[in-house]
Design a protein around this motif. Structure first.
Motif, PDB file in Angstrom:
ATOM      1  N   LYS A  53       0.780  -1.172   0.007  1.00  0.00           N
ATOM      2  CA  LYS A  53       0.070   0.003   0.188  1.00  0.00           C
ATOM      3  C   LYS A  53       0.729   1.213   0.020  1.00  0.00           C
ATOM      4  CE  LYS A  53      -4.001  -2.071   2.323  1.00  0.00           C
ATOM      5  NZ  LYS A  53      -4.720  -2.119   3.617  1.00  0.00           N
ATOM      6  N   CYS A  54       0.428   2.268  -0.817  1.00  0.00           N
ATOM      7  CA  CYS A  54       1.200   3.546  -1.251  1.00  0.00           C
ATOM      8  C   CYS A  54       1.023   4.367   0.269  1.00  0.00           C
ATOM      9  CB  CYS A  54       0.988   3.959  -2.069  1.00  0.00           C
ATOM     10  SG  CYS A  54      -0.591   4.609  -2.623  1.00  0.00           S
ATOM     11  N   SER A  55       1.924   5.500   0.336  1.00  0.00           N
ATOM     12  CA  SER A  55       1.887   6.290   1.365  1.00  0.00           C
ATOM     13  C   SER A  55       0.986   7.465   0.809  1.00  0.00           C
ATOM     14  CB  SER A  55       3.244   6.895   1.691  1.00  0.00           C
ATOM     15  OG  SER A  55       3.906   7.411   0.467  1.00  0.00           O
ATOM     16  N   GLN A  56       0.705   8.274   1.371  1.00  0.00           N
ATOM     17  CA  GLN A  56       0.051   9.547   0.940  1.00  0.00           C
ATOM     18  C   GLN A  56       0.749  10.316   0.018  1.00  0.00           C
ATOM     19  OE1 GLN A  56      -2.508  12.108   3.629  1.00  0.00           O
ATOM     20  NE2 GLN A  56      -1.216  13.807   2.999  1.00  0.00           N
ATOM     21  N   ASP A  57       2.015  10.504   0.222  1.00  0.00           N
ATOM     22  CA  ASP A  57       3.003  11.208  -0.682  1.00  0.00           C
ATOM     23  C   ASP A  57       3.018  10.539  -2.298  1.00  0.00           C
ATOM     24  OD1 ASP A  57       3.521  13.088   1.194  1.00  0.00           O
ATOM     25  OD2 ASP A  57       5.303  12.406   1.936  1.00  0.00           O
ATOM     26  N   TYR A 110       0.748   8.403  -3.306  1.00  0.00           N
ATOM     27  CA  TYR A 110      -0.453   8.725  -3.891  1.00  0.00           C
ATOM     28  C   TYR A 110      -0.781   9.979  -4.366  1.00  0.00           C
ATOM     29  CZ  TYR A 110      -5.703   9.526  -4.086  1.00  0.00           C
ATOM     30  OH  TYR A 110      -6.954   9.975  -4.292  1.00  0.00           O
ATOM     31  N   LEU A 111      -0.204  11.096  -3.980  1.00  0.00           N
ATOM     32  CA  LEU A 111      -0.289  12.457  -4.427  1.00  0.00           C
ATOM     33  C   LEU A 111       0.779  12.282  -5.770  1.00  0.00           C
ATOM     34  CD1 LEU A 111      -0.513  14.612  -1.311  1.00  0.00           C
ATOM     35  CD2 LEU A 111      -2.464  13.953  -2.940  1.00  0.00           C
ATOM     36  N   SER A 112       1.783  11.607  -5.642  1.00  0.00           N
ATOM     37  CA  SER A 112       2.656  11.779  -6.590  1.00  0.00           C
ATOM     38  C   SER A 112       2.278  11.232  -7.914  1.00  0.00           C
ATOM     39  CB  SER A 112       4.066  10.796  -6.377  1.00  0.00           C
ATOM     40  OG  SER A 112       4.813  11.159  -7.428  1.00  0.00           O
ATOM     41  N   MET A 113       1.535  10.186  -7.682  1.00  0.00           N
ATOM     42  CA  MET A 113       0.709   9.301  -9.151  1.00  0.00           C
ATOM     43  C   MET A 113      -0.356  10.388  -9.590  1.00  0.00           C
ATOM     44  SD  MET A 113      -0.185   5.585  -7.069  1.00  0.00           S
ATOM     45  CE  MET A 113       1.118   4.669  -6.412  1.00  0.00           C
ATOM     46  N   LEU A 114      -0.979  11.153  -8.483  1.00  0.00           N
ATOM     47  CA  LEU A 114      -1.936  12.069  -9.241  1.00  0.00           C
ATOM     48  C   LEU A 114      -1.223  13.100  -9.922  1.00  0.00           C
ATOM     49  CD1 LEU A 114      -4.282  11.947  -6.068  1.00  0.00           C
ATOM     50  CD2 LEU A 114      -4.990  11.541  -8.594  1.00  0.00           C
ATOM     51  N   GLU A 115      -0.188  13.635  -9.309  1.00  0.00           N
ATOM     52  CA  GLU A 115       0.498  14.763 -10.208  1.00  0.00           C
ATOM     53  C   GLU A 115       0.830  14.386 -11.676  1.00  0.00           C
ATOM     54  OE1 GLU A 115       3.139  18.489  -8.153  1.00  0.00           O
ATOM     55  OE2 GLU A 115       3.876  16.145  -7.804  1.00  0.00           O
ATOM     56  N   ASP A 153      -9.178  17.757  -2.567  1.00  0.00           N
ATOM     57  CA  ASP A 153     -10.192  16.920  -2.980  1.00  0.00           C
ATOM     58  C   ASP A 153      -9.782  15.250  -3.274  1.00  0.00           C
ATOM     59  OD1 ASP A 153     -12.701  16.749  -4.435  1.00  0.00           O
ATOM     60  OD2 ASP A 153     -12.307  16.959  -6.158  1.00  0.00           O
ATOM     61  N   ALA A 154      -8.538  15.114  -3.835  1.00  0.00           N
ATOM     62  CA  ALA A 154      -8.294  13.945  -3.997  1.00  0.00           C
ATOM     63  C   ALA A 154      -7.974  13.020  -2.580  1.00  0.00           C
ATOM     64  CB  ALA A 154      -6.993  14.024  -4.742  1.00  0.00           C
ATOM     65  N   LEU A 155      -7.548  13.753  -1.792  1.00  0.00           N
ATOM     66  CA  LEU A 155      -7.359  13.084  -0.350  1.00  0.00           C
ATOM     67  C   LEU A 155      -8.764  12.776   0.069  1.00  0.00           C
ATOM     68  CD1 LEU A 155      -4.754  15.411   1.373  1.00  0.00           C
ATOM     69  CD2 LEU A 155      -4.374  13.089   0.411  1.00  0.00           C
ATOM     70  N   GLU A 156      -9.667  13.572  -0.008  1.00  0.00           N
ATOM     71  CA  GLU A 156     -11.136  13.098   0.422  1.00  0.00           C
ATOM     72  C   GLU A 156     -11.413  12.082  -0.458  1.00  0.00           C
ATOM     73  OE1 GLU A 156     -15.519  15.125   0.803  1.00  0.00           O
ATOM     74  OE2 GLU A 156     -13.887  16.500   0.123  1.00  0.00           O
ATOM     75  N   TRP A 157     -11.272  11.959  -1.898  1.00  0.00           N
ATOM     76  CA  TRP A 157     -11.716  10.814  -2.511  1.00  0.00           C
ATOM     77  C   TRP A 157     -11.140   9.426  -2.186  1.00  0.00           C
ATOM     78  CZ3 TRP A 157     -14.354  10.655  -7.172  1.00  0.00           C
ATOM     79  CH2 TRP A 157     -14.285   9.471  -7.862  1.00  0.00           C
ATOM     80  N   GLY A 169     -11.575   4.326   1.568  1.00  0.00           N
ATOM     81  CA  GLY A 169     -10.791   3.619   2.417  1.00  0.00           C
ATOM     82  C   GLY A 169      -9.276   3.102   2.076  1.00  0.00           C
ATOM     83  N   SER A 170      -8.892   3.588   1.010  1.00  0.00           N
ATOM     84  CA  SER A 170      -7.630   3.018   0.708  1.00  0.00           C
ATOM     85  C   SER A 170      -7.007   4.207  -0.331  1.00  0.00           C
ATOM     86  CB  SER A 170      -7.597   1.869  -0.318  1.00  0.00           C
ATOM     87  OG  SER A 170      -8.168   1.892  -1.147  1.00  0.00           O
ATOM     88  N   ARG A 171      -5.520   3.966  -0.477  1.00  0.00           N
ATOM     89  CA  ARG A 171      -4.650   4.873  -1.341  1.00  0.00           C
ATOM     90  C   ARG A 171      -4.127   3.855  -2.355  1.00  0.00           C
ATOM     91  NH1 ARG A 171      -3.462   8.072   3.420  1.00  0.00           N
ATOM     92  NH2 ARG A 171      -1.561   6.701   3.598  1.00  0.00           N
ATOM     93  N   SER A 172      -4.407   3.956  -3.699  1.00  0.00           N
ATOM     94  CA  SER A 172      -3.408   3.140  -4.464  1.00  0.00           C
ATOM     95  C   SER A 172      -3.378   3.592  -5.919  1.00  0.00           C
ATOM     96  CB  SER A 172      -4.342   1.843  -4.702  1.00  0.00           C
ATOM     97  OG  SER A 172      -5.538   2.019  -5.291  1.00  0.00           O
TER      98      SER A 172
END
Length: 291
Positions: free
Chosen positions: A229-233, A235-240, A258-262, A267-270
Motif C-alpha cells: 500500500k502506498c503512502s499519502q505522498d 498517492y499524490l505523486s501518482m496524481l501529479e 479533493d483527491a485526499l477526500e476521494w 478507505g485506501s490509497r493506490s
C-alpha cells in the motif's frame, strides 16, 4: 438393392461421418504472429487473438513502485536481447499497478527492439492455465521472444491445475522454451490460499512434504516483486503525474484536498484509486483522456 435401401444406407453413413467429425480433435491453426504485438490466448480454439489497441498506460506514469519497475524492466530487456532472465511474480496489494506495470514494460521494451526480434505479449486467462504447455509448444519455434502474462493468478482448495503450471515453467520434459518467459500477478505471495496450506499441514502423513508441494509453485518464479500500500505522498505523486501527462488545467491547491477526500471515502490509497479520481476530475472538467 432397392433405391430405398441405398438411400437409407447413405443416410446412415452421413450420420456416422458427422459423428466422427465431432469426435475428431480440432484442427490446430498456426498462429499469425505477425498480426500484432499483443495477443490473447483462446484455449478452446487453440488460437491467438490479436489485440490492435492494448489497454495500458505509459511506463512514465507508473509511480510509487520504482524498485519493482526497474527490476522488471531490466529483466525484460535482458530477455528481449536473448540473455538469461527469470519468470516474474508480481504480488501484493490490490490496485498498485501490477498488471499495468507488465503491460507498460512490454511496450517500453518492444519499442526499443522494433526489428525482427520485436517482443510479443500474450495474455493467458487463469482458467486456461491447463493449456499452457500447448501454447508453449506452439511458440517454441517462432522467431520472436514472448512474454506469457496471467493476471490475478491464484488457485482454490480443490484446484489441481497448479501442477500443470509447475511442469510448464520448468519441470516438463521439453522445459520452458528459450523464447518464452512467464509473468504473473497475484494478491497472494504463494498463489495458494493460506487455509489450503494449513489443511495440508494438519492432515498429511508428512506435513512438511505436503506443504512444500504447494509452496514450491512460487519458487518457479525467480523474480518476486512485492507491491505494498502506498503512502499519502506516493498517492499524490501518482496524481501529479497523471494530471501533468493529460494537461488537466487545475491547480494543485484545488485538486489535492479533493483527491485526499476521494481516497478517504474509498478507505485506501493506490494507483487504481488515483486513476479513478483523475477520470472523475477530467469528466468534471469536460476533458477527454486521450494520448
Amino acid at each position: 438393392m432397392s433405391q430405398d435401401a441405398v438411400n437409407a444406407l447413405n443416410e446412415k453413413l452421413d450420420k456416422l461421418l458427422s459423428i466422427m467429425e465431432r469426435l475428431a480433435p480440432p484442427e490446430v491453426h498456426k498462429p499469425d504472429i505477425e498480426a500484432a504485438d499483443c495477443f490473447v490466448w483462446q484455449a478452446e480454439q487453440s488460437t491467438l487473438q490479436p489485440i490492435s489497441k492494448v489497454n495500458r498506460v505509459s511506463i512514465d506514469l507508473i509511480r510509487g513502485v520504482d524498485r519493482a519497475r526497474d527490476l522488471l524492466l531490466e529483466n525484460t530487456r535482458r530477455f528481449a536481447r536473448g540473455l538469461p532472465a527469470n519468470n516474474a511474480l508480481l504480488w501484493g496489494a490490490r490496485g498498485m499497478g501490477k498488471s499495468s506495470l507488465v503491460k507498460a514494460v512490454h511496450a517500453a521494451v518492444a519499442e526499443e527492439h522494433s526489428g525482427v526480434d520485436r517482443l510479443k505479449l500474450i495474455e493467458i486467462h487463469r482458467e486456461d492455465i491447463h493449456s499452457l504447455p500447448q501454447l508453449m509448444h506452439q511458440l517454441r519455434d517462432a522467431p520472436y521472444p514472448f512474454i506469457l502474462f496471467c493476471d490475478d493468478l491464484s488457485f482454490d482448495i480443490d484446484d489441481t491445475s497448479y501442477k500443470s503450471l509447475k511442469a510448464a515453467l520448468e519441470g516438463g520434459v521439453e522445459g520452458r522454451p528459450d523464447n518464452v518467459i512467464f509473468y504473473a500477478t497475484s494478491n497472494r505471495r504463494h498463489l495458494l490460499p493460506r487455509d489450503m496450506i494449513e489443511n495440508e499441514r494438519s492432515t498429511a502423513i508428512n506435513p512438511a512434504e505436503a506443504v512444500e508441494e504447494k509452496v514450491s509453485l512460487s519458487d518457479r518464479f525467480g523474480l518476486w516483486l512485492g507491491f505494498h500500500k502506498c503512502s499519502q505522498d506516493e498517492y499524490l505523486s501518482m496524481l501529479e503525474g497523471y494530471i501533468a501527462y493529460y494537461d488537466l488545467p487545475v491547480e494543485r491547491d484545488l485538486w489535492q484536498p479533493d483527491a485526499l477526500e476521494w481516497a478517504t471515502t474509498r478507505g485506501s490509497r493506490s494507483g487504481r484509486v488515483a486513476w479513478q479520481y483523475v477520470q472523475d476530475l477530467a469528466g468534471r472538467l469536460g476533458i477527454r483522456l486521450q494520448k
